[in-house]
Design a protein around this motif. Structure first.
Motif, PDB file in Angstrom:
ATOM      1  N   ASN A   1       0.092   3.405  16.326  1.00  0.00           N
ATOM      2  CA  ASN A   1      -0.772   3.380  15.144  1.00  0.00           C
ATOM      3  C   ASN A   1      -0.795   4.730  14.435  1.00  0.00           C
ATOM      4  O   ASN A   1      -0.734   4.807  13.205  1.00  0.00           O
ATOM      5  N   GLU A   2      -0.875   5.804  15.210  1.00  0.00           N
ATOM      6  CA  GLU A   2      -0.873   7.127  14.590  1.00  0.00           C
ATOM      7  C   GLU A   2       0.478   7.429  13.944  1.00  0.00           C
ATOM      8  O   GLU A   2       0.543   8.101  12.913  1.00  0.00           O
ATOM      9  N   GLY A   3       1.546   6.915  14.543  1.00  0.00           N
ATOM     10  CA  GLY A   3       2.870   7.130  13.976  1.00  0.00           C
ATOM     11  C   GLY A   3       3.128   6.325  12.721  1.00  0.00           C
ATOM     12  O   GLY A   3       4.071   6.606  11.975  1.00  0.00           O
ATOM     13  N   THR A   4       2.293   5.326  12.460  1.00  0.00           N
ATOM     14  CA  THR A   4       2.426   4.480  11.276  1.00  0.00           C
ATOM     15  C   THR A   4       1.569   4.972  10.125  1.00  0.00           C
ATOM     16  O   THR A   4       1.830   4.656   8.967  1.00  0.00           O
ATOM     17  N   GLN A   5       0.551   5.764  10.432  1.00  0.00           N
ATOM     18  CA  GLN A   5      -0.426   6.163   9.412  1.00  0.00           C
ATOM     19  C   GLN A   5       0.203   6.906   8.237  1.00  0.00           C
ATOM     20  O   GLN A   5      -0.205   6.729   7.097  1.00  0.00           O
ATOM     21  N   ARG A   6       1.197   7.732   8.490  1.00  0.00           N
ATOM     22  CA  ARG A   6       1.807   8.507   7.395  1.00  0.00           C
ATOM     23  C   ARG A   6       2.317   7.584   6.300  1.00  0.00           C
ATOM     24  O   ARG A   6       2.091   7.821   5.108  1.00  0.00           O
ATOM     25  N   ALA A   7       3.011   6.525   6.696  1.00  0.00           N
ATOM     26  CA  ALA A   7       3.544   5.591   5.705  1.00  0.00           C
ATOM     27  C   ALA A   7       2.424   4.872   4.963  1.00  0.00           C
ATOM     28  O   ALA A   7       2.478   4.699   3.740  1.00  0.00           O
ATOM     29  N   TYR A   8       1.388   4.466   5.701  1.00  0.00           N
ATOM     30  CA  TYR A   8       0.312   3.708   5.078  1.00  0.00           C
ATOM     31  C   TYR A   8      -0.585   4.586   4.209  1.00  0.00           C
ATOM     32  O   TYR A   8      -1.365   4.068   3.413  1.00  0.00           O
ATOM     33  N   SER A   9      -0.473   5.884   4.346  1.00  0.00           N
ATOM     34  CA  SER A   9      -1.221   6.801   3.483  1.00  0.00           C
ATOM     35  C   SER A   9      -0.508   7.040   2.164  1.00  0.00           C
ATOM     36  O   SER A   9      -1.114   7.523   1.202  1.00  0.00           O
ATOM     37  N   ALA A  10       0.774   6.699   2.094  1.00  0.00           N
ATOM     38  CA  ALA A  10       1.550   6.931   0.876  1.00  0.00           C
ATOM     39  C   ALA A  10       1.125   5.933  -0.202  1.00  0.00           C
ATOM     40  O   ALA A  10       0.929   4.755   0.065  1.00  0.00           O
ATOM     41  N   PRO A  11       0.972   6.384  -1.431  1.00  0.00           N
ATOM     42  CA  PRO A  11       0.573   5.490  -2.525  1.00  0.00           C
ATOM     43  C   PRO A  11       1.548   4.321  -2.683  1.00  0.00           C
ATOM     44  O   PRO A  11       2.760   4.506  -2.671  1.00  0.00           O
ATOM     45  N   GLY A  12       1.001   3.135  -2.799  1.00  0.00           N
ATOM     46  CA  GLY A  12       1.825   1.960  -3.061  1.00  0.00           C
ATOM     47  C   GLY A  12       2.567   1.387  -1.880  1.00  0.00           C
ATOM     48  O   GLY A  12       3.374   0.470  -2.036  1.00  0.00           O
TER      49      GLY A  12
ATOM     50  N   ALA B   1       1.119   0.338   1.423  1.00  0.00           N
ATOM     51  CA  ALA B   1       0.461  -0.540   2.391  1.00  0.00           C
ATOM     52  C   ALA B   1       0.160  -1.931   1.866  1.00  0.00           C
ATOM     53  O   ALA B   1      -0.033  -2.162   0.683  1.00  0.00           O
ATOM     54  N   PHE B   2       0.115  -2.870   2.826  1.00  0.00           N
ATOM     55  CA  PHE B   2      -0.424  -4.201   2.653  1.00  0.00           C
ATOM     56  C   PHE B   2       0.282  -5.015   1.570  1.00  0.00           C
ATOM     57  O   PHE B   2      -0.322  -5.551   0.658  1.00  0.00           O
ATOM     58  N   GLY B   3       1.606  -5.051   1.718  1.00  0.00           N
ATOM     59  CA  GLY B   3       2.384  -5.971   0.923  1.00  0.00           C
ATOM     60  C   GLY B   3       3.210  -5.367  -0.190  1.00  0.00           C
ATOM     61  O   GLY B   3       4.144  -6.000  -0.676  1.00  0.00           O
ATOM     62  N   GLU B   4       2.925  -4.139  -0.600  1.00  0.00           N
ATOM     63  CA  GLU B   4       3.632  -3.594  -1.753  1.00  0.00           C
ATOM     64  C   GLU B   4       5.046  -3.134  -1.405  1.00  0.00           C
ATOM     65  O   GLU B   4       5.999  -3.447  -2.113  1.00  0.00           O
ATOM     66  N   LYS B   5       5.169  -2.359  -0.315  1.00  0.00           N
ATOM     67  CA  LYS B   5       6.491  -1.873   0.061  1.00  0.00           C
ATOM     68  C   LYS B   5       6.863  -2.235   1.492  1.00  0.00           C
ATOM     69  O   LYS B   5       7.931  -1.859   1.965  1.00  0.00           O
ATOM     70  N   GLU B   6       5.980  -2.936   2.185  1.00  0.00           N
ATOM     71  CA  GLU B   6       6.334  -3.417   3.525  1.00  0.00           C
ATOM     72  C   GLU B   6       7.460  -4.451   3.407  1.00  0.00           C
ATOM     73  O   GLU B   6       7.619  -5.095   2.370  1.00  0.00           O
ATOM     74  N   ASN B   7       8.198  -4.599   4.464  1.00  0.00           N
ATOM     75  CA  ASN B   7       9.232  -5.633   4.518  1.00  0.00           C
ATOM     76  C   ASN B   7       8.885  -6.601   5.640  1.00  0.00           C
ATOM     77  O   ASN B   7       9.402  -6.492   6.761  1.00  0.00           O
ATOM     78  N   LEU B   8       7.977  -7.524   5.358  1.00  0.00           N
ATOM     79  CA  LEU B   8       7.522  -8.461   6.370  1.00  0.00           C
ATOM     80  C   LEU B   8       8.463  -9.648   6.463  1.00  0.00           C
ATOM     81  O   LEU B   8       9.157 -10.001   5.503  1.00  0.00           O
ATOM     82  N   SER B   9       8.493 -10.279   7.626  1.00  0.00           N
ATOM     83  CA  SER B   9       9.367 -11.432   7.839  1.00  0.00           C
ATOM     84  C   SER B   9       8.585 -12.547   8.521  1.00  0.00           C
ATOM     85  O   SER B   9       7.371 -12.446   8.707  1.00  0.00           O
ATOM     86  N   ARG B  10       9.273 -13.587   8.942  1.00  0.00           N
ATOM     87  CA  ARG B  10       8.594 -14.721   9.561  1.00  0.00           C
ATOM     88  C   ARG B  10       7.994 -14.377  10.919  1.00  0.00           C
ATOM     89  O   ARG B  10       7.200 -15.134  11.448  1.00  0.00           O
ATOM     90  N   ILE B  11       8.344 -13.241  11.479  1.00  0.00           N
ATOM     91  CA  ILE B  11       7.723 -12.844  12.745  1.00  0.00           C
ATOM     92  C   ILE B  11       6.343 -12.237  12.528  1.00  0.00           C
ATOM     93  O   ILE B  11       5.626 -11.959  13.490  1.00  0.00           O
ATOM     94  N   ASP B  12       5.956 -12.027  11.258  1.00  0.00           N
ATOM     95  CA  ASP B  12       4.707 -11.338  10.954  1.00  0.00           C
ATOM     96  C   ASP B  12       3.569 -12.294  10.613  1.00  0.00           C
ATOM     97  O   ASP B  12       2.631 -11.927   9.900  1.00  0.00           O
ATOM     98  N   GLY B  13       3.635 -13.514  11.132  1.00  0.00           N
ATOM     99  CA  GLY B  13       2.577 -14.478  10.878  1.00  0.00           C
ATOM    100  C   GLY B  13       1.216 -14.013  11.349  1.00  0.00           C
ATOM    101  O   GLY B  13       0.194 -14.294  10.720  1.00  0.00           O
ATOM    102  N   TYR B  14       1.185 -13.287  12.465  1.00  0.00           N
ATOM    103  CA  TYR B  14      -0.077 -12.773  12.997  1.00  0.00           C
ATOM    104  C   TYR B  14      -0.750 -11.866  11.968  1.00  0.00           C
ATOM    105  O   TYR B  14      -1.937 -12.034  11.630  1.00  0.00           O
ATOM    106  N   CYS B  15      -0.003 -10.915  11.464  1.00  0.00           N
ATOM    107  CA  CYS B  15      -0.515  -9.960  10.483  1.00  0.00           C
ATOM    108  C   CYS B  15      -0.965 -10.685   9.217  1.00  0.00           C
ATOM    109  O   CYS B  15      -2.044 -10.413   8.662  1.00  0.00           O
ATOM    110  N   LEU B  16      -0.168 -11.622   8.748  1.00  0.00           N
ATOM    111  CA  LEU B  16      -0.490 -12.344   7.525  1.00  0.00           C
ATOM    112  C   LEU B  16      -1.732 -13.216   7.690  1.00  0.00           C
ATOM    113  O   LEU B  16      -2.565 -13.305   6.785  1.00  0.00           O
ATOM    114  N   MET B  17      -1.858 -13.878   8.841  1.00  0.00           N
ATOM    115  CA  MET B  17      -3.023 -14.716   9.082  1.00  0.00           C
ATOM    116  C   MET B  17      -4.291 -13.865   9.132  1.00  0.00           C
ATOM    117  O   MET B  17      -5.327 -14.238   8.583  1.00  0.00           O
ATOM    118  N   TRP B  18      -4.232 -12.726   9.806  1.00  0.00           N
ATOM    119  CA  TRP B  18      -5.397 -11.848   9.882  1.00  0.00           C
ATOM    120  C   TRP B  18      -5.824 -11.384   8.485  1.00  0.00           C
ATOM    121  O   TRP B  18      -7.006 -11.428   8.132  1.00  0.00           O
TER     122      TRP B  18
END
Length: 408
Positions: free
Chosen positions: A359-370, A372-389
């Motif tokens: 989680n701490e290793g991911t924070q740098r990316a999620y702090s960058a403008p634009g 987090a949460f769908g804008e520049k992530e590359n989610l796939s069909r394995i990410d159903g858990y994240c999407l459902m939440w």
């Protein structure tokens, strides 16, 4: 934790006069308002002791009086001195500002005295913001919001408050990552990749694979929404999947192999974790269990509880507890001993410490403008858990938390 001065100065409680409505998940940097959150372990605050914590961006002063914990905003209403900078108390029920002596009732925040102006019209009129508190199962819960607090049972994972569920809280730390980074992958199975070399996996001897491959194309398959009475969230029933115990790849003529801690030849076919399930509920709580089909396997029928409590935009408080159904005091004592002498070490040092690193290793990316949460992530069909939440959280939260003076 050190905060920049401009951030620390804005940690005042909000006053919400607008109707409560759910907010978008990507707007919830500071978490969701009008929910119950675990603030700390009960053992972390003794009789007459002051504690200060930042929760959802608000600085809060706690004090235990005659066994009961109270909480008020950690800032004098006179000129803003932060009580916790030098806590002062001349009776068990009060807090006095070190700067000018303004004295408040810790139980309700009411100003009861001004040494330099005893007849001040402010006395009895000015109040610090006071927070509802409930202490349950060895944790202190605080309600951050403006509405009439709902039952605590609406904001904790199922069974946590059951009379026969004995809970042993054992870990609390501040993590340098936004709370959503942790919640998004709370118990989704493919993050088990990071645990492949962890001590607990080897100790447990449960044949966990590197990752799992979904059988179909529906990313939401196997996730059951919880939308009736009680907590809101969803359940992961750990559907049948194709386990991957070994992954082979090639890059520029060089072959690489990544293996789990278990021999893939011995664990072919689908993986079955029995009756175990993961349940993630608002505002930020997870339950996984029961662990272990047989006594001695991962503790045997233990339930793992954890929370990701927002501190500010870039930190959350990680709290862990284990629970087990007991029939009497003797069984409860055995659970206490078992968790505190064995599982508390194996669970955190041998497993959850890897989650903190991720989680701490991911924070740098999620702090960058634009990002987090769908804008520049590359989610796939394995990410159903994240999407459902994200879908459930956006639908059922009770409002957005913002900085004092911020726009809702």
């Amino acid at each position: 934790m050190n905060k920049p001065a401009d951030v620390a100065a804005s940690n005042r409680p909000l006053s919400n006069t607008k109707p409560v409505k759910p907010c978008a998940y990507e707007e919830a940097d500071l978490g969701f308002r009008n929910h119950w959150y675990p603030a700390m372990l009960s053992s972390h605050i003794r009789e007459t002791e002051f504690k200060t914590l930042t929760i959802l961006g608000e600085d809060i002063l706690f004090k235990r009086v005659d066994g009961i914990v109270y909480a008020v905003h950690d800032e004098c209403a006179h000129r803003g001195f932060q009580f916790s900078a030098k806590p002062e108390s001349h009776t068990k029920n009060t807090v006095t500002c070190y700067f000018h002596g303004f004295t408040y009732n810790i139980k309700n925040g009411e100003l009861i005295g001004v040494p330099s102006d005893p007849s001040s019209k402010l006395v009895g009129k000015v109040k610090l913001h006071s927070y509802p508190i409930q202490e349950a199962k060895g944790l202190i819960f605080i309600f951050i919001g403006d509405i009439e607090p709902p039952p605590l049972s609406d904001d904790v994972p199922p069974a946590f408050l059951d009379d026969t569920m004995h809970i042993v809280p054992f870990h609390q730390e501040d993590v340098h990552a936004n709370w959503r980074v942790a919640a998004d992958s709370a118990s989704e199975f493919n993050h088990v990749f990071m645990h492949k070399d962890d001590l607990l996996i080897k100790y447990w001897k449960q044949p966990l694979p590197l990752v799992e491959m979904p059988k179909g194309d529906n990313p939401y398959e196997g996730y059951v929404p919880l939308e009736g009475p009680g907590p809101k969230g969803f359940k992961d029933v750990f559907r049948e999947v194709i386990p991957v115990f070994e992954y082979q790849f090639e890059c520029e003529g060089e072959k690489g192999v990544i293996r789990s801690a278990f021999d893939p030849k011995e664990h072919q076919g689908t993986m079955n974790l029995g009756v175990m399930e993961g349940i993630l509920v608002l505002p930020c709580g997870l339950r996984i269990g029961p662990w272990g089909a047989n006594p001695g396997e991962m503790g045997g029928d233990y339930y793992h509880y954890e929370w990701y409590v927002p501190i500010d935009e870039t930190h959350h408080r990680y709290i862990i507890a284990w629970g087990k159904y007991v029939a009497n005091a003797a069984e409860a004592l055995k659970v206490e001993h078992d968790v505190r002498t064995r599982w508390s070490y194996l669970e955190y040092e041998g497993f959850n410490k890897s989650d903190v690193l991720a989680n701490e290793g991911t924070q740098r990316a999620y702090s960058a403008p634009g990002y987090a949460f769908g804008e520049k992530e590359n989610l796939s069909r394995i990410d159903g858990y994240c999407l459902m939440w994200r879908r459930m959280a956006a639908k059922h939260n009770r409002g957005r938390q913002v900085r004092y003076g911020g726009k809702k």
